[in-house]
Scaffold this active site. Sequence first.
Site, PDB file in Angstrom:
ATOM      1  N   CYS A  98       0.861  -1.181   0.000  1.00 50.00           N
ATOM      2  CA  CYS A  98       0.000   0.000   0.000  1.00 50.00           C
ATOM      3  C   CYS A  98       0.900   1.234   0.000  1.00 50.00           C
ATOM      4  O   CYS A  98       1.831   1.323   0.808  1.00 50.00           O
ATOM      5  CB  CYS A  98      -0.903   0.005   1.232  1.00 50.00           C
ATOM      6  SG  CYS A  98      -1.834   1.545   1.436  1.00 50.00           S
ATOM      7  N   ASP A 132      -0.433  -5.754   0.171  1.00 44.79           N
ATOM      8  CA  ASP A 132      -1.701  -5.972  -0.519  1.00 44.79           C
ATOM      9  C   ASP A 132      -1.545  -7.237  -1.351  1.00 44.79           C
ATOM     10  O   ASP A 132      -0.467  -7.494  -1.905  1.00 44.79           O
ATOM     11  CB  ASP A 132      -2.035  -4.801  -1.450  1.00 44.79           C
ATOM     12  CG  ASP A 132      -2.529  -3.583  -0.697  1.00 44.79           C
ATOM     13  OD1 ASP A 132      -3.226  -3.749   0.318  1.00 44.79           O
ATOM     14  OD2 ASP A 132      -2.219  -2.466  -1.133  1.00 44.79           O
TER      15      ASP A 132
END
Length: 148
Positions: free
Chosen positions: A46, A53
Amino acid sequence: MALTHLGQPSSVPASPGEAVLDYVPNPRAGALYLVRFAAPEFTTLCPVTGQPDFAHLVIDYAPAETIVESKSLKLFLAAFRNHAGFHEDVTVGIGQRLADEMKPKWLRIGGYWYPRGGIPIDVFWQTGTPPEGLWLPDQGVAPYRGRG
């Protein structure tokens, strides 16, 4: 044709920009067919929190003169592990780089991202209308349903 990775020891590039994608001549250049790569454990970071992520990427393309060499693609995708980017930027950027360098007849990418802040974000991009007669199977990734 000199290949950077195939048949040689290779390490994961420090960043996607440093990754070298290798392309080889299409062994069936006159045929219309689909190639699919699935990366069900793709990770990136992120750009705000630095937290990891996770996504399931599906890349489909109809080759023209070249095909992407799979080891170089694997190393390119692995280089995103330490790269910070929004889902949209990462997914579309991967598709655009492959399209720009390989110049396939057609390419699409589906980024099926696992929830961030409780919301899964799916991102889709393609180069245009698929060629007539190209068999396009469903990408086969079910919508996110959590544990239910």
